[in-house]
Design a protein around this motif. Structure first.
Motif, PDB file in Angstrom:
ATOM      1  N   SER A  39       0.849  -1.211  -0.047  1.00  0.00           N
ATOM      2  CA  SER A  39       0.178   0.100  -0.157  1.00  0.00           C
ATOM      3  C   SER A  39       0.851   1.290  -0.070  1.00  0.00           C
ATOM      4  CB  SER A  39      -0.905   0.218   1.466  1.00  0.00           C
ATOM      5  OG  SER A  39      -1.250  -1.108   1.806  1.00  0.00           O
ATOM      6  N   PRO A  85      -7.445   4.645   0.915  1.00  0.00           N
ATOM      7  CA  PRO A  85      -6.300   4.076   0.502  1.00  0.00           C
ATOM      8  C   PRO A  85      -6.127   4.506  -0.995  1.00  0.00           C
ATOM      9  CG  PRO A  85      -7.504   2.395   1.201  1.00  0.00           C
ATOM     10  CD  PRO A  85      -8.291   3.421   1.561  1.00  0.00           C
ATOM     11  N   HIS A 101      -2.216  -0.734  -7.751  1.00  0.00           N
ATOM     12  CA  HIS A 101      -2.051  -1.605  -8.987  1.00  0.00           C
ATOM     13  C   HIS A 101      -2.651  -0.966 -10.205  1.00  0.00           C
ATOM     14  CE1 HIS A 101      -6.044  -2.710  -8.248  1.00  0.00           C
ATOM     15  NE2 HIS A 101      -5.707  -3.147  -6.991  1.00  0.00           N
ATOM     16  N   CYS A 159     -13.803  -4.539  -9.862  1.00  0.00           N
ATOM     17  CA  CYS A 159     -12.811  -4.457  -8.646  1.00  0.00           C
ATOM     18  C   CYS A 159     -13.403  -5.603  -7.687  1.00  0.00           C
ATOM     19  CB  CYS A 159     -13.038  -3.022  -8.145  1.00  0.00           C
ATOM     20  SG  CYS A 159     -12.942  -1.843  -9.097  1.00  0.00           S
ATOM     21  N   CYS A 169     -11.852  -9.104  -6.813  1.00  0.00           N
ATOM     22  CA  CYS A 169     -10.867  -9.337  -5.736  1.00  0.00           C
ATOM     23  C   CYS A 169     -11.119  -8.802  -4.533  1.00  0.00           C
ATOM     24  CB  CYS A 169      -9.710  -8.978  -6.430  1.00  0.00           C
ATOM     25  SG  CYS A 169      -8.990  -9.650  -7.932  1.00  0.00           S
ATOM     26  N   HIS A 170     -11.854  -7.787  -4.474  1.00  0.00           N
ATOM     27  CA  HIS A 170     -12.024  -7.042  -2.985  1.00  0.00           C
ATOM     28  C   HIS A 170     -13.224  -7.471  -2.563  1.00  0.00           C
ATOM     29  CE1 HIS A 170      -8.460  -4.635  -3.286  1.00  0.00           C
ATOM     30  NE2 HIS A 170      -8.508  -4.498  -4.619  1.00  0.00           N
TER      31      HIS A 170
HETATM   32  C1  HEC Z   1      -7.195  -8.952  -9.685  1.00  0.00           C
HETATM   33  C2  HEC Z   1      -7.400  -8.782  -8.463  1.00  0.00           C
HETATM   34  C3  HEC Z   1      -7.555  -7.041  -8.281  1.00  0.00           C
HETATM   35  C4  HEC Z   1      -8.677  -6.324  -8.793  1.00  0.00           C
HETATM   36  C5  HEC Z   1      -9.463  -6.827 -10.011  1.00  0.00           C
HETATM   37  C6  HEC Z   1      -8.454  -5.192  -8.305  1.00  0.00           C
HETATM   38  N1  HEC Z   1      -7.640  -5.197  -7.074  1.00  0.00           N
HETATM   39 FE1  HEC Z   1      -7.355  -3.673  -5.842  1.00  0.00          FE
HETATM   40  N2  HEC Z   1      -5.951  -5.103  -4.653  1.00  0.00           N
HETATM   41  C7  HEC Z   1      -5.573  -6.265  -5.267  1.00  0.00           C
HETATM   42  C8  HEC Z   1      -4.411  -6.647  -4.398  1.00  0.00           C
HETATM   43  C9  HEC Z   1      -3.903  -8.101  -4.543  1.00  0.00           C
HETATM   44  C10 HEC Z   1      -4.109  -5.479  -3.664  1.00  0.00           C
HETATM   45  C11 HEC Z   1      -3.060  -5.491  -2.554  1.00  0.00           C
HETATM   46  C12 HEC Z   1      -2.098  -4.977  -3.064  1.00  0.00           C
HETATM   47  C13 HEC Z   1      -1.373  -5.676  -4.206  1.00  0.00           C
HETATM   48  O1  HEC Z   1      -0.588  -6.592  -3.795  1.00  0.00           O
HETATM   49  O2  HEC Z   1      -1.234  -4.771  -5.288  1.00  0.00           O
HETATM   50  C14 HEC Z   1      -4.998  -4.425  -3.775  1.00  0.00           C
HETATM   51  C15 HEC Z   1      -4.985  -3.216  -3.357  1.00  0.00           C
HETATM   52  C16 HEC Z   1      -5.826  -2.429  -3.544  1.00  0.00           C
HETATM   53  C17 HEC Z   1      -6.200  -0.839  -2.666  1.00  0.00           C
HETATM   54  C18 HEC Z   1      -5.250  -0.568  -1.711  1.00  0.00           C
HETATM   55  C19 HEC Z   1      -5.766  -1.059  -0.550  1.00  0.00           C
HETATM   56  C20 HEC Z   1      -4.835  -0.405   0.852  1.00  0.00           C
HETATM   57  O3  HEC Z   1      -5.370  -0.897   2.000  1.00  0.00           O
HETATM   58  O4  HEC Z   1      -3.783   0.332   0.760  1.00  0.00           O
HETATM   59  C21 HEC Z   1      -6.896  -0.268  -3.347  1.00  0.00           C
HETATM   60  C22 HEC Z   1      -7.803   1.047  -2.734  1.00  0.00           C
HETATM   61  C23 HEC Z   1      -7.559  -1.204  -4.271  1.00  0.00           C
HETATM   62  N3  HEC Z   1      -6.821  -2.347  -4.474  1.00  0.00           N
HETATM   63  C24 HEC Z   1      -8.528  -0.733  -5.023  1.00  0.00           C
HETATM   64  C25 HEC Z   1      -9.090  -1.133  -6.372  1.00  0.00           C
HETATM   65  C26 HEC Z   1     -10.136  -0.746  -7.254  1.00  0.00           C
HETATM   66  C27 HEC Z   1     -10.743   0.478  -7.122  1.00  0.00           C
HETATM   67  C28 HEC Z   1     -10.242  -1.757  -8.065  1.00  0.00           C
HETATM   68  C29 HEC Z   1     -11.134  -1.663  -9.503  1.00  0.00           C
HETATM   69  C30 HEC Z   1     -10.841  -0.529 -10.447  1.00  0.00           C
HETATM   70  C31 HEC Z   1      -9.418  -2.631  -7.949  1.00  0.00           C
HETATM   71  N4  HEC Z   1      -8.699  -2.711  -6.529  1.00  0.00           N
HETATM   72  C32 HEC Z   1      -9.201  -4.121  -8.679  1.00  0.00           C
HETATM   73  C33 HEC Z   1      -6.236  -6.779  -6.098  1.00  0.00           C
HETATM   74  C34 HEC Z   1      -7.138  -6.546  -7.209  1.00  0.00           C
END
Ligand code: HEC
Ligand code: HEC
Length: 142
Positions: free
Chosen positions: A52, A62, A66, A80, A83-84
């Motif tokens: 992060s 946050p 990525h 989103c 995964c979340h």
């Molecule tokens: C393929 C899986 C995946 C998708 C799809 C995805 N994310 Fe993530 N996200 C992750 C992972 C794994 C992390 C943990 C940090 C890292 O390893 O990059 C993360 C971290 C984050 C964080 C940071 C959380 C923190 O506490 O700092 C945010 C905010 C976030 N994602 C938002 C989004 C948003 C908005 C979308 C869609 C536009 C999205 N993500 C799509 C897997 C995903």
């Protein structure tokens, strides 16, 4: 017209014509003439981090660490949440969207993300490696 008023007006017109009235002021367009077409902004790279970004204050949404180029948030899908969401986050090793994301404005806890939190990038933003346009001395409270 009084003589002094006339002198003042002549002086003002002379000042404006000479263009010195604004000298020393820097505009966001830089030295580019106002009638020139805008320059295309520099291509900036998104900042990708493992884990992060530090938060500047406790309840800051946050920042996204990525890429999200392939993600889609529309009436039908919110990728989103592939995964979340509560169902998928463990398998995807992603942080679960905070509990606050499941609460309606009347305080009801839902099983799926609340419509108030549906448009993730309304609050969660990407980061670019760019210098601030103006000096900023804000220091986060950690
Ligand atoms: C393929 C899986 C995946 C998708 C799809 C995805 N994310 Fe993530 N996200 C992750 C992972 C794994 C992390 C943990 C940090 C890292 O390893 O990059 C993360 C971290 C984050 C964080 C940071 C959380 C923190 O506490 O700092 C945010 C905010 C976030 N994602 C938002 C989004 C948003 C908005 C979308 C869609 C536009 C999205 N993500 C799509 C897997 C995903
Ligand atoms: C109205 C603003 C807002 C929207 C919209 C929003 N979030 Fe958040 N998000 C926040 C805030 C504020 C936090 C930090 C405090 C908290 O957890 O509520 C957060 C925290 C998170 C975290 C980190 C949770 C943790 O435990 O550290 C993730 C992951 C996340 N959001 C994902 C999402 C996803 C995915 C969406 C879209 C479905 C989304 N958010 C929509 C404001 C928002």
């Amino acid at each position: 017209m009084k003589k002094s008023t006339l002198t003042l007006m002549v002086a003002l017109v002379a000042l404006l014509c000479s263009g010195t009235a604004f000298s020393g002021v820097e505009f966001l367009r830089g030295g580019q003439e106002i009638q020139d077409p805008s320059k295309a902004p520099d291509k900036r790279k998104q900042e990708i981090v493992k884990g992060s970004f530090d938060r500047s204050y406790k309840i800051q949404p946050p920042m996204i660490p990525h890429t999200i180029e392939k993600e889609e948030i529309s009436l039908r899908v919110n990728t989103c949440m592939k995964c979340h969401s509560e169902k998928t986050y463990k398998e995807k090793k992603a942080p679960k969207a905070g509990d606050s994301h499941y609460v309606t404005r009347d305080g009801k806890v839902l099983e799926t993300v609340s419509s108030r939190r549906y448009f993730c990038n309304q609050c969660h933003a990407l980061q670019l490696d760019a210098a601030p346009l103006v000096e900023n001395v804000f220091a986060g409270a950690k």
